[in-house]
Design a protein around this motif. Structure first.
Motif, PDB file in Angstrom:
ATOM      1  N   GLY A   1       0.815  -1.221   0.000  1.00  0.00           N
ATOM      2  CA  GLY A   1       0.000   0.000   0.000  1.00  0.00           C
ATOM      3  C   GLY A   1       0.841   1.259   0.000  1.00  0.00           C
ATOM      4  N   LEU A   2       2.089   1.171   0.517  1.00  0.00           N
ATOM      5  CA  LEU A   2       2.975   2.334   0.535  1.00  0.00           C
ATOM      6  C   LEU A   2       3.430   2.661  -0.883  1.00  0.00           C
ATOM      7  CD1 LEU A   2       4.719   4.425   2.084  1.00  0.00           C
ATOM      8  CD2 LEU A   2       6.479   2.652   2.268  1.00  0.00           C
ATOM      9  N   GLU A   3       3.359   3.939  -1.236  1.00  0.00           N
ATOM     10  CA  GLU A   3       3.804   4.411  -2.545  1.00  0.00           C
ATOM     11  C   GLU A   3       4.562   5.718  -2.379  1.00  0.00           C
ATOM     12  OE1 GLU A   3      -0.062   2.732  -5.099  1.00  0.00           O
ATOM     13  OE2 GLU A   3       0.088   4.867  -4.592  1.00  0.00           O
ATOM     14  N   ILE A   4       5.610   5.917  -3.177  1.00  0.00           N
ATOM     15  CA  ILE A   4       6.356   7.175  -3.143  1.00  0.00           C
ATOM     16  C   ILE A   4       6.212   7.874  -4.488  1.00  0.00           C
ATOM     17  CG2 ILE A   4       7.975   6.269  -1.451  1.00  0.00           C
ATOM     18  CD1 ILE A   4      10.064   6.064  -3.642  1.00  0.00           C
ATOM     19  N   GLN A   5       6.275   9.201  -4.439  1.00  0.00           N
ATOM     20  CA  GLN A   5       6.090   9.982  -5.651  1.00  0.00           C
ATOM     21  C   GLN A   5       7.432  10.245  -6.330  1.00  0.00           C
ATOM     22  OE1 GLN A   5       4.274  13.939  -5.235  1.00  0.00           O
ATOM     23  NE2 GLN A   5       2.975  13.422  -6.983  1.00  0.00           N
ATOM     24  N   ARG A   6       7.529   9.858  -7.588  1.00  0.00           N
ATOM     25  CA  ARG A   6       8.721  10.143  -8.376  1.00  0.00           C
ATOM     26  C   ARG A   6       8.753  11.627  -8.749  1.00  0.00           C
ATOM     27  NH1 ARG A   6       6.714   5.376 -11.214  1.00  0.00           N
ATOM     28  NH2 ARG A   6       8.102   3.575 -11.006  1.00  0.00           N
ATOM     29  N   ARG A   7       9.895  12.053  -9.249  1.00  0.00           N
ATOM     30  CA  ARG A   7      10.032  13.459  -9.619  1.00  0.00           C
ATOM     31  C   ARG A   7       9.129  13.843 -10.779  1.00  0.00           C
ATOM     32  NH1 ARG A   7      16.459  15.028  -8.807  1.00  0.00           N
ATOM     33  NH2 ARG A   7      16.601  14.297  -6.653  1.00  0.00           N
ATOM     34  N   ASP A   8       8.717  12.876 -11.597  1.00  0.00           N
ATOM     35  CA  ASP A   8       7.826  13.190 -12.711  1.00  0.00           C
ATOM     36  C   ASP A   8       6.356  13.179 -12.296  1.00  0.00           C
ATOM     37  OD1 ASP A   8       7.191  10.512 -12.420  1.00  0.00           O
ATOM     38  OD2 ASP A   8       7.900   9.898 -14.399  1.00  0.00           O
ATOM     39  N   GLY A   9       6.106  12.971 -10.985  1.00  0.00           N
ATOM     40  CA  GLY A   9       4.750  12.985 -10.465  1.00  0.00           C
ATOM     41  C   GLY A   9       4.079  11.634 -10.404  1.00  0.00           C
ATOM     42  N   SER A  10       4.656  10.613 -11.018  1.00  0.00           N
ATOM     43  CA  SER A  10       4.073   9.273 -10.977  1.00  0.00           C
ATOM     44  C   SER A  10       4.364   8.622  -9.626  1.00  0.00           C
ATOM     45  CB  SER A  10       4.630   8.418 -12.116  1.00  0.00           C
ATOM     46  OG  SER A  10       6.032   8.255 -11.983  1.00  0.00           O
TER      47      SER A  10
ATOM     48  N   GLN B   1      15.855  17.249   5.706  1.00  0.00           N
ATOM     49  CA  GLN B   1      15.929  18.071   4.499  1.00  0.00           C
ATOM     50  C   GLN B   1      16.297  19.511   4.855  1.00  0.00           C
ATOM     51  OE1 GLN B   1      13.233  17.940   0.782  1.00  0.00           O
ATOM     52  NE2 GLN B   1      12.183  19.374   2.132  1.00  0.00           N
ATOM     53  N   TRP B   2      15.682  20.022   5.906  1.00  0.00           N
ATOM     54  CA  TRP B   2      15.952  21.392   6.374  1.00  0.00           C
ATOM     55  C   TRP B   2      17.410  21.515   6.804  1.00  0.00           C
ATOM     56  CZ3 TRP B   2      11.619  24.892   7.248  1.00  0.00           C
ATOM     57  CH2 TRP B   2      11.960  26.126   7.810  1.00  0.00           C
ATOM     58  N   LEU B   3      17.838  20.583   7.652  1.00  0.00           N
ATOM     59  CA  LEU B   3      19.186  20.622   8.217  1.00  0.00           C
ATOM     60  C   LEU B   3      20.264  20.512   7.148  1.00  0.00           C
ATOM     61  CD1 LEU B   3      20.730  20.608  10.998  1.00  0.00           C
ATOM     62  CD2 LEU B   3      20.633  18.115  10.876  1.00  0.00           C
ATOM     63  N   THR B   4      19.984  19.769   6.081  1.00  0.00           N
ATOM     64  CA  THR B   4      20.972  19.559   5.007  1.00  0.00           C
ATOM     65  C   THR B   4      20.754  20.511   3.830  1.00  0.00           C
ATOM     66  OG1 THR B   4      19.665  17.827   3.916  1.00  0.00           O
ATOM     67  CG2 THR B   4      21.218  17.133   5.638  1.00  0.00           C
ATOM     68  N   ASN B   5      19.917  21.524   4.031  1.00  0.00           N
ATOM     69  CA  ASN B   5      19.641  22.535   2.998  1.00  0.00           C
ATOM     70  C   ASN B   5      19.112  21.905   1.708  1.00  0.00           C
ATOM     71  OD1 ASN B   5      19.681  25.434   2.778  1.00  0.00           O
ATOM     72  ND2 ASN B   5      21.218  25.229   1.161  1.00  0.00           N
ATOM     73  N   GLY B   6      18.353  20.818   1.888  1.00  0.00           N
ATOM     74  CA  GLY B   6      17.735  20.157   0.743  1.00  0.00           C
ATOM     75  C   GLY B   6      18.598  19.119   0.071  1.00  0.00           C
ATOM     76  N   ARG B   7      19.808  18.892   0.581  1.00  0.00           N
ATOM     77  CA  ARG B   7      20.664  17.881  -0.049  1.00  0.00           C
ATOM     78  C   ARG B   7      20.061  16.489   0.100  1.00  0.00           C
ATOM     79  NH1 ARG B   7      27.131  16.557   0.962  1.00  0.00           N
ATOM     80  NH2 ARG B   7      27.213  14.861  -0.575  1.00  0.00           N
ATOM     81  N   LEU B   8      19.654  16.135   1.293  1.00  0.00           N
ATOM     82  CA  LEU B   8      18.911  14.896   1.512  1.00  0.00           C
ATOM     83  C   LEU B   8      17.440  15.259   1.493  1.00  0.00           C
ATOM     84  CD1 LEU B   8      21.062  13.178   4.293  1.00  0.00           C
ATOM     85  CD2 LEU B   8      21.359  13.167   1.805  1.00  0.00           C
ATOM     86  N   ARG B   9      16.686  14.646   0.602  1.00  0.00           N
ATOM     87  CA  ARG B   9      15.339  15.126   0.325  1.00  0.00           C
ATOM     88  C   ARG B   9      14.256  14.346   1.059  1.00  0.00           C
ATOM     89  NH1 ARG B   9      13.212  12.732  -4.836  1.00  0.00           N
ATOM     90  NH2 ARG B   9      11.973  14.624  -4.938  1.00  0.00           N
ATOM     91  N   SER B  10      13.228  15.077   1.400  1.00  0.00           N
ATOM     92  CA  SER B  10      12.036  14.494   1.995  1.00  0.00           C
ATOM     93  C   SER B  10      11.038  14.235   0.873  1.00  0.00           C
ATOM     94  CB  SER B  10      11.448  15.455   3.025  1.00  0.00           C
ATOM     95  OG  SER B  10      10.262  14.959   3.580  1.00  0.00           O
ATOM     96  N   THR B  11      10.678  12.994   0.675  1.00  0.00           N
ATOM     97  CA  THR B  11       9.885  12.600  -0.488  1.00  0.00           C
ATOM     98  C   THR B  11       8.413  12.395  -0.125  1.00  0.00           C
ATOM     99  OG1 THR B  11      11.781  11.567  -1.544  1.00  0.00           O
ATOM    100  CG2 THR B  11       9.621  10.814  -2.255  1.00  0.00           C
ATOM    101  N   THR B  12       7.544  12.903  -0.971  1.00  0.00           N
ATOM    102  CA  THR B  12       6.110  12.717  -0.784  1.00  0.00           C
ATOM    103  C   THR B  12       5.762  11.235  -0.931  1.00  0.00           C
ATOM    104  OG1 THR B  12       5.684  14.914  -1.701  1.00  0.00           O
ATOM    105  CG2 THR B  12       3.827  13.386  -1.623  1.00  0.00           C
TER     106      THR B  12
END
Length: 332
Positions: A228-237, A257-268
Motif C-alpha cells: 500500500g505504501l507508494e512514493i512519488q517520483r520526480r515526474d509525479g508518478s 531536508q531542512w538541516l541539510t539545505n535540501g541535499r537529503l530530500r524528503s519525499t512525498t
C-alpha cells in the motif's frame, strides 16, 4: 455512522498469524542495504553502505535495510498486540485518548489526522509510544503484553536509527556522531497504525494516508502487514514499495531536508486504498526526532554543497514540530 464506530466495526478480524503476514514479493523497488556492511569498520562494504544510503536519500528519499538487528518475532508480537487493542470497543479505546497530549501519546481516533494541505481525514487510527522524559506514556491494561512489547521494539529501532544517522553524517562529510547525538533523549515516536476496512460513508477524498512528507529526521517503517505504501517520483508518478519480509523501509523527513539545505530530500509518499475495501492493514513507523532544543539551521557544508545560499531559516526542532502538528490537525 460515527467514524470511530466505523473503524471499530471492522476491528475484530481473525487473530494475527505469523505464518503469512507479509507480502511474498522477493523484489524491492528501492535500494536495499545490509546493516552488517556498515558495522564492518573501515571496510569497502562500509564505504559502499554509506554511499548507497546517502545517494538514495539524495535521489529518492527512501531505501530498505536488511539484517537490521530488529527481532522479527518481536515485530510480529507487536502486531498481535496492536490487533488486540484496536479490536476493543470504541468506548474503551477512547479512554486512552488525551487531547492535552496533542496526539503524541496514547490513542488517536479514526479520522482525526489529515495530511498537510489535505482537508479530508486519513482512514486510520493509531497509538503513540514515546520517551517518558517528554510526556507520559499511556498503557492499555486490556492488552497486558502491549506495554513491554512496544517498549522493546522502540529500543531496538532507536539503536538501529542511531547507526543509520551515523552513516548519513559520514556521507555528508560531517563528524560521525553529529546526527546521532541530536536524537539522544529526543522525542522520537513509535506509531502503531490500524487501517481498517474502508467505511462505506468515508469521504470520497479520503485515503488511508494522504500524500505527505514526514516531519522528523528519518523514519524506520517496520515491515507492514500488507502493501500500500507508494512514493512519488520526480515526474509525479507513483512507485509502489513492497512489504518484503525482513526489510525495514527508511526515509528522510523534513527536518533532515531542512538541516541539510535540501541535499537529503524528503519525499512525498502515501498509503493508497486497497482494491478490496474490506481488508485491514497494520504498520508501525518509527519517527526519529531530535531533542526539542536542537537547532535545525542548515549545516554550513550542506549550504556550500547546494549552491551556497541557505534555503531555510533558523528554527528549533520544538518550534518546527509544533508548527507541523497544527498543520495536520493534532494540535490547536
Amino acid at each position: 455512522m460515527d467514524p470511530v464506530s466505523s473503524a471499530a466495526q471492522f476491528s475484530s478480524a481473525e487473530p494475527f498469524s505469523s505464518a503469512e503476514p507479509f507480502s511474498s514479493a522477493p523484489w524491492q523497488t528501492i535500494p536495499v542495504v545490509d546493516l552488517q556492511d556498515f558495522l564492518a569498520e573501515g571496510s569497502a562494504q562500509q564505504h559502499r553502505f554509506v554511499k548507497t544510503v546517502g545517494q538514495a536519500l539524495e535521489e529518492i528519499g527512501f531505501f530498505a535495510i536488511v539484517n537490521h538487528g530488529i527481532d522479527r518475532e518481536l515485530i510480529q508480537s507487536a502486531y498481535q498486540a496492536a490487533q488486540e487493542f484496536f479490536a476493543l470497543p470504541p468506548e474503551i479505546k477512547l479512554t486512552y485518548e488525551d487531547r492535552s497530549l496533542k496526539g503524541q501519546r496514547g490513542f488517536t481516533r479514526f479520522g482525526q489526522e489529515h495530511a498537510k494541505d489535505h482537508a479530508a481525514p486519513d482512514l486510520k487510527e493509531f497509538w503513540h509510544v514515546g520517551r517518558e522524559i517528554h510526556l507520559p506514556n499511556l498503557h492499555p491494561t486490556e492488552v497486558p503484553a502491549f506495554q513491554s512489547t512496544m517498549q522493546q521494539l522502540y529500543d531496538q529501532l532507536d539503536h538501529c536509527a542511531a547507526q543509520l544517522l551515523e552513516a548519513c553524517a559520514l556521507y555528508l562529510g560531517e563528524p560521525r556522531p553529529l546526527l546521532r547525538d541530536m536524537i539522544g533523549d529526543g522525542d522520537t515516536i513509535l506509531r502503531v497504525i490500524h487501517y481498517p476496512p474502508i467505511p462505506a460513508e468515508a469521504d470520497p477524498a479520503s485515503v488511508r494516508s494522504a500524500p505527505h512528507e514526514d516531519i522528523n529526521l528519518i523514519t524506520l517503517l517496520c515491515e507492514a502487514t500488507a502493501d500500500g505504501l507508494e512514493i512519488q517520483r520526480r515526474d509525479g508518478s507513483w512507485l509502489a514499495i513492497a512489504a518484503c519480509p525482513g526489510q525495514i523501509i527508511v526515509d528522510s523527513g523534513d527536518m533532515l531536508q531542512w538541516l541539510t539545505n535540501g541535499r537529503l530530500r524528503s519525499t512525498t509518499h502515501r498509503v493508497s486504498n486497497p482494491a478490496n475495501t474490506q481488508t485491514a492493514r497494520f504498520s508501525m513507523p518509527f519517527f526519529v526526532h531530535p531533542r526539542p532544543e536542537v537547532d535545525l539551521t542548515p549545516l554550513p557544508n550542506c549550504v556550500a554543497a547546494t549552491g551556497g545560499i541557505a534555503k531555510f531559516p533558523p528554527i528549533t526542532a520544538k518550534a518546527y514540530l509544533q508548527q507541523r502538528l497544527q498543520e495536520i490537525g493534532l494540535a490547536g
